[in-house]
Design a protein around this motif. Structure first.
Motif, PDB file in Angstrom:
ATOM      1  N   GLY A   9      -1.121  15.117   5.145  1.00 41.50           N
ATOM      2  CA  GLY A   9      -1.092  16.063   4.047  1.00 41.50           C
ATOM      3  C   GLY A   9      -0.353  17.314   4.378  1.00 41.50           C
ATOM      4  O   GLY A   9       0.114  17.533   5.464  1.00 41.50           O
ATOM      5  N   CYS A  10      -0.266  18.187   3.387  1.00 42.01           N
ATOM      6  CA  CYS A  10       0.380  19.454   3.608  1.00 42.01           C
ATOM      7  C   CYS A  10      -0.237  20.498   2.710  1.00 42.01           C
ATOM      8  O   CYS A  10      -0.465  20.264   1.548  1.00 42.01           O
ATOM      9  CB  CYS A  10       1.879  19.362   3.365  1.00 42.01           C
ATOM     10  N   LEU A 234      14.982   9.820   6.487  1.00 41.84           N
ATOM     11  CA  LEU A 234      14.447  11.178   6.460  1.00 41.84           C
ATOM     12  C   LEU A 234      12.925  11.164   6.409  1.00 41.84           C
ATOM     13  O   LEU A 234      12.331  10.498   5.554  1.00 41.84           O
ATOM     14  CB  LEU A 234      15.002  11.935   5.255  1.00 41.84           C
ATOM     15  N   ASP A 235      12.301  11.937   7.288  1.00 42.64           N
ATOM     16  CA  ASP A 235      10.846  12.015   7.343  1.00 42.64           C
ATOM     17  C   ASP A 235      10.400  13.428   6.958  1.00 42.64           C
ATOM     18  O   ASP A 235      11.200  14.361   6.914  1.00 42.64           O
ATOM     19  CB  ASP A 235      10.372  11.660   8.761  1.00 42.64           C
ATOM     20  N   GLY A 236       9.074  13.573   6.733  1.00 45.60           N
ATOM     21  CA  GLY A 236       8.534  14.876   6.351  1.00 45.60           C
ATOM     22  C   GLY A 236       8.543  15.052   4.846  1.00 45.60           C
ATOM     23  O   GLY A 236       9.133  15.996   4.315  1.00 45.60           O
ATOM     24  N   GLY A 237       7.880  14.151   4.149  1.00 42.77           N
ATOM     25  CA  GLY A 237       7.972  14.097   2.684  1.00 42.77           C
ATOM     26  C   GLY A 237       7.350  15.256   1.957  1.00 42.77           C
ATOM     27  O   GLY A 237       7.493  15.360   0.728  1.00 42.77           O
ATOM     28  N   TRP A 238       6.668  16.185   2.673  1.00 42.70           N
ATOM     29  CA  TRP A 238       6.164  17.377   1.983  1.00 42.70           C
ATOM     30  C   TRP A 238       7.289  18.353   1.660  1.00 42.70           C
ATOM     31  O   TRP A 238       7.118  19.244   0.830  1.00 42.70           O
ATOM     32  CB  TRP A 238       5.065  18.051   2.809  1.00 42.70           C
ATOM     33  N   VAL A 239       8.442  18.180   2.307  1.00 40.54           N
ATOM     34  CA  VAL A 239       9.621  18.984   1.941  1.00 40.54           C
ATOM     35  C   VAL A 239      10.275  18.292   0.755  1.00 40.54           C
ATOM     36  O   VAL A 239      11.003  17.311   0.915  1.00 40.54           O
ATOM     37  CB  VAL A 239      10.578  19.121   3.133  1.00 40.54           C
ATOM     38  N   GLU A 248      -0.020  11.296  -4.549  1.00 43.86           N
ATOM     39  CA  GLU A 248      -0.107  11.154  -3.101  1.00 43.86           C
ATOM     40  C   GLU A 248       0.178  12.465  -2.394  1.00 43.86           C
ATOM     41  O   GLU A 248      -0.626  12.937  -1.585  1.00 43.86           O
ATOM     42  CB  GLU A 248       0.867  10.087  -2.617  1.00 43.86           C
ATOM     43  N   SER A 249       1.302  13.093  -2.704  1.00 42.50           N
ATOM     44  CA  SER A 249       1.677  14.315  -1.991  1.00 42.50           C
ATOM     45  C   SER A 249       0.737  15.472  -2.330  1.00 42.50           C
ATOM     46  O   SER A 249       0.449  16.312  -1.469  1.00 42.50           O
ATOM     47  CB  SER A 249       3.129  14.696  -2.305  1.00 42.50           C
ATOM     48  N   LEU A 250       0.227  15.531  -3.549  1.00 41.48           N
ATOM     49  CA  LEU A 250      -0.711  16.587  -3.894  1.00 41.48           C
ATOM     50  C   LEU A 250      -2.059  16.384  -3.211  1.00 41.48           C
ATOM     51  O   LEU A 250      -2.771  17.350  -2.936  1.00 41.48           O
ATOM     52  CB  LEU A 250      -0.896  16.658  -5.405  1.00 41.48           C
ATOM     53  N   ARG A 283      11.852   9.501   2.573  1.00 42.76           N
ATOM     54  CA  ARG A 283      10.558   8.821   2.604  1.00 42.76           C
ATOM     55  C   ARG A 283       9.500   9.510   1.742  1.00 42.76           C
ATOM     56  O   ARG A 283       9.308  10.715   1.832  1.00 42.76           O
ATOM     57  CB  ARG A 283      10.019   8.743   4.027  1.00 42.76           C
ATOM     58  N   SER A 284       8.849   8.730   0.916  1.00 40.84           N
ATOM     59  CA  SER A 284       7.708   9.095   0.063  1.00 40.84           C
ATOM     60  C   SER A 284       8.082   9.982  -1.115  1.00 40.84           C
ATOM     61  O   SER A 284       7.231  10.259  -1.956  1.00 40.84           O
ATOM     62  CB  SER A 284       6.578   9.744   0.884  1.00 40.84           C
ATOM     63  N   VAL A 285       9.332  10.431  -1.182  1.00 40.74           N
ATOM     64  CA  VAL A 285       9.770  11.234  -2.328  1.00 40.74           C
ATOM     65  C   VAL A 285      10.400  10.269  -3.328  1.00 40.74           C
ATOM     66  O   VAL A 285      11.572   9.908  -3.213  1.00 40.74           O
ATOM     67  CB  VAL A 285      10.765  12.330  -1.904  1.00 40.74           C
TER      68      VAL A 285
END
Length: 475
Positions: A9-10, A234-239, A248-250, A283-285
């Motif tokens: 999470g972030c 690319l990793d770090g999907g909170w960016v 998911e990100s929220l 990734r994940s975006v």
């Protein structure tokens, strides 16, 4: 990447409402060159990813112990060490990083012999340490204060890419969008509160613009100075942009999200101007820059309707851990067959050690995988999913060129090939010949009330097949 399977999470820092959106639909690529490359990538099926950096000297999780969140995967060792003292020691690892046994040619040969067709290397993880000769920061392996910088192979990314390319293996560059070392992401004026940017982007937009340019410049260096690159991973999907957040990100957030937009459109356009047909994996975006999706440490229960790749550790950890335990070859082969039958690719991870070597167990595991792939590769490469995908211990694949079907029987550890194998859902064409893949042997089959029944002669049963056996036939 994470040390274990968790929803990372972030927490973000600006106020203001944000409505949760469901995970968006897959957005197909429109660039013809990229579509052709994606088609090729789906033929490759099996690849390697490597997480490596100065943190390997401690045998700790990559980057995450710097993250000031109270989660199992972020714990610092020894427990209770003051945060800034730990950060200073962690960053000091760069000076003593000296992998004098670094031999990428050996890695590349082992990868090729295992039947892997592509490789993704961590050029920079979240801690910001660059494993390539960037001009944007001194926190890099070629910096004069790094022990390994005097070695002729100091630019390890260049050496790795060249060695794998020479073995005919396709090249992918892992790159972390967040960077916890640069002052324009974690500004030292403020303490970091979590994994996110630690200042108010609306109040300091010029600082964020500098970070965007820093990111753009580093990716351009990788796209121009390191030969042919076919995947930007690319990793770090909170960016991500504010409007790209989903349920998911929220669910990762502890405070309201910020608009961490790094201009993926501009980055992608630039990258593809240097590397035509480049596959971009944000990734994940779930948007136009996620050419394929990457379920982590898990295999979907059902086939997915878009290009996808399971990324999974070959041992237990993404990064090097002394004495790590590697999965049995039988498990890896069964995972591969299951994934490919569902239309996916399989990307397995090895974490090199501080001396620049893999665990011995990594090499022996790769050898075991390769022995099976040499015999059964025709049932894996260049195939596509075909319903019903799996029936009991039998998985199905279909060659996209010949349309031949492979029925792959999964053998338990030390199981002998049974005298009779039965499956439902697919029937060979009338009078079709059924062959054992990798041999010149044919077997008899017939349709019964219980499905297709294969008769395996005793001579085949005694051959000592391991892991799985594939039977091919016209459908």
């Amino acid at each position: 990447m994470k040390k274990i399977l968790v929803a990372l999470g972030c927490a973000m820092l600006t106020a203001g409402p944000l409505v949760a959106q469901k995970a968006g639909p897959y957005i197909p690529e429109t660039d013809t060159a990229v579509l052709h490359k994606l088609e090729d990538w789906q033929d490759w099926k099996f690849g390697l990813i490597m997480h490596w950096g100065p943190y390997s000297q401690w045998g700790v999780v990559e980057s995450w112990s710097l993250c000031p969140e109270d989660e199992g995967f972020t714990q610092r060792k020894p427990y209770g060490i003051p945060y800034y003292e730990y950060v200073q020691k962690y960053e000091g690892l760069a000076k003593t990083f000296n992998p004098t046994k670094f031999n990428p040619q050996r890695w590349a040969k082992a990868t090729k012999d295992a039947g892997m067709k592509y490789m993704v290397f961590t050029t920079k993880h979240h801690d910001g340490f660059c494993m390539f000769d960037t001009k944007q920061t001194d926190y890099r392996i070629t910096s004069p204060n790094v022990a390994f910088s005097k070695n002729p192979k100091a630019d390890v990314t260049k050496e790795i890419f060249a060695a794998f390319r020479n073995e005919g293996i396709h090249i992918g560059a892992y790159f972390s969008k967040p960077d916890w070392n640069t002052e324009n992401y974690w500004w030292p004026y403020f303490p970091p509160k979590d994994r996110n940017v630690n200042y108010d982007l609306k109040q300091y937009p010029e600082r964020w613009n500098k970070f965007k340019q820093f990111t753009y410049n580093q990716i351009e260096e990788l796209m121009t100075g390191y030969g042919k690159v076919e995947i930007l991973w690319l990793d770090g999907g909170w960016v991500r942009p504010l409007n790209m957040h989903n349920d998911e990100s929220l669910s990762w957030n502890k405070t309201p999200a910020q608009d961490q937009d790094i201009d993926m459109g501009g980055i992608t356009k630039m990258a593809r101007s240097h590397q035509p047909g480049l596959i971009v994996v944000d990734r994940s975006v779930h948007g136009p820059y996620e050419n394929y999706r990457t379920p982590e440490q898990q295999i979907p229960n059902e086939p997915l309707s878009y290009p996808w790749e399971t990324c999974m550790t070959l041992a237990n950890s993404w990064s090097y851990v002394p004495g790590d335990t590697y999965k049995p070859v039988n498990t890896i082969i069964h995972n591969l067959v299951d994934i490919v039958a569902k239309g996916g690719n399989y990307l397995v991870n090895i974490g090199p050690g501080p001396d620049g070597e893999w665990h011995d167990a990594a090499y022996t595991t790769m050898e075991g995988i390769g022995a099976w792939m040499k015999l059964n590769g025709n049932a894996i490469y260049g195939t596509r999913a075909i319903a019903p995908y799996k029936d009991g211990k039998v998985c199905f694949t279909q060659h996209k060129q010949t349309n031949e079907v492979n029925a792959i029987y999964l053998l338990d550890e030390n199981e002998q090939l049974p005298a009779t194998i039965t499956f439902k859902g697919i029937t060979p064409a009338k009078g079709a010949t059924m062959k054992v893949v990798g041999t010149n042997t044919t077997v008899k089959w017939k349709s019964t009330a219980n499905g297709v029944e294969i008769t395996v002669p005793a001579s085949l049963q005694s051959k000592g097949f391991k892991h799985a056996v594939a039977f091919s036939f016209k459908h």
